[in-house]
Write an enzyme that holds these catalytic residues in place. Structure first.
Site, PDB file in Angstrom:
ATOM      1  N   GLU A  23      32.442  30.895   2.511  1.00  0.00           N
ATOM      2  CA  GLU A  23      33.544  32.012   1.970  1.00  0.00           C
ATOM      3  C   GLU A  23      33.706  32.772   3.140  1.00  0.00           C
ATOM      4  OE1 GLU A  23      30.727  31.438  -1.604  1.00  0.00           O
ATOM      5  OE2 GLU A  23      30.652  31.050   0.652  1.00  0.00           O
ATOM      6  N   CYS A  82      26.932  33.127  -3.281  1.00  0.00           N
ATOM      7  CA  CYS A  82      25.576  33.685  -3.488  1.00  0.00           C
ATOM      8  C   CYS A  82      25.719  35.212  -3.710  1.00  0.00           C
ATOM      9  CB  CYS A  82      24.815  33.578  -2.138  1.00  0.00           C
ATOM     10  SG  CYS A  82      25.539  34.339  -0.689  1.00  0.00           S
TER      11      CYS A  82
END
Length: 338
Positions: A47, A70
């Protein structure tokens, strides 16, 4: 999402200790404004890499991610917070994170007002990190038991000689499979008698750069000059005979996700008896011995109805001519099914 999965599975990305992840950022009109994938431990997550490519174009975009962003700070910061800070509007996730230390990203994103969808092509995404996913769901590493045997199921002759039951092409193929794991496991007897080095080598018999952890399991002391303790790869002596305890230690204390079990028949029987073998890979050589060591020890099976049953997943001929072996890949099913 299929593009994100392809990015996650980019060749050359390490299989461990981190999961392989891909991310695609789409502008409101569907244009791709950023892509990224995780290159390995200590590098930016997928990301973050995609956000860096997109820059300001990430504001209002949709992030397509193979694994739930995460929610914790490790070597890098939490990806959920990075997406929020970049102004991403919507996040589509394939696989929810099974790691309790990192999960919760979807809830964090929703709490910040982002639209979140999960489950798109989840099975395809899980297939990119099968051992990692298994380990975090079960709290122990995935176990592959590998052995070589003759047609009559012998792994060594009556005098104890076992080099070589398998052919050279089969042994090279074994090194390819070893490289997919993060842990090699044998028992003390194998180390004491056979003195294996348990390294991964290429087709020219040279050690590869990334070596699995070499683990010997058993309570007795071993000579310090055994090759498993050399500096060719990291090694560990687990002083236990309990397979469940060994796997728990490898997962909780050493972050191990895939054990390649290459011990002798006694160790194999203990793992099978405990229900801790998840995959079996065997190389069958076109030879007969008629006597000698069996590939697996006593399983306490008094009758055929109680036999261990395995599902055949793949059959492949490795090598050709007199060097040909048959590689069988199997999955244990319920014991006593008939």
């Amino acid at each position: 999402m299929r593009r994100a999965i392809a990015l996650a599975a980019t060749p050359g990305v390490p299989l461990h200790p981190n999961p392989r992840v891909g991310c695609v950022l789409l502008a409101p009109d569907g244009t791709v404004v950023g892509e990224g994938y995780h290159h390995g431990a200590g590098t930016p997550h997928a990301e973050v890499e995609a956000l860096a490519v997109a820059g300001e174009a990430a504001r209002g975009a949709t992030a397509i991610v193979t694994l739930e962003p995460c929610n914790h700070t490790g070597r890098t910061g939490p990806c959920a917070q990075a997406l929020i800070a970049a102004g991403v509007r919507r996040v589509v996730v394939a696989q929810r994170d099974p790691n309790p230390l990192a999960s919760g990203g979807a809830e964090t994103l929703r709490a910040a007002g982002l639209e979140v969808e999960t489950g798109l092509l989840a099975e395809e995404s899980e297939a990119v990190n099968p051992a990692w996913t298994f380990a975090h769901r079960h709290g122990r590493p995935f176990v592959t038991w590998k052995f070589a045997a003759t047609l009559d199921g012998r792994s060594a002759a009556a005098d104890g000689t076992s080099r070589w039951v398998s052919s050279l092409p089969a042994r090279r193929d074994t090194h390819r499979l070893r490289a997919l794991s993060d842990t090699m496991l044998v028992g003390t007897n194998t180390v004491d008698v056979d003195d294996p080095q348990l390294t991964v080598r290429d087709d020219d018999d040279r050690p590869v750069a990334a070596q699995p952890l070499r683990v010997v399991m058993g309570e007795r002391d071993l000579p310090a000059d055994r090759r498993i303790f050399d500096d060719a790869a990291p090694s560990l002596h687990l002083r236990t005979r309990d397979p469940e305890q060994a796997l728990r230690t490898l997962y909780t204390e050493h972050d191990r996700h895939h054990v390649f079990l290459e011990g002798g028949p006694t160790l194999a029987a203990s793992f099978l008896g405990a229900g801790l073998v998840d995959e079996v890979v065997t190389y069958v050589a076109p030879m007969l011995l008629g006597a000698g060591r069996s590939a697996v020890g006593d399983l306490g099976i008094p009758t055929i109805a109680d036999a261990f049953r395995l599902e055949l997943l793949d059959t492949t001929v490795v090598g050709s001519g007199p060097e040909a072996n048959v590689r069988l890949t199997l999955r244990p099913t319920l014991r006593g099914t008939h």
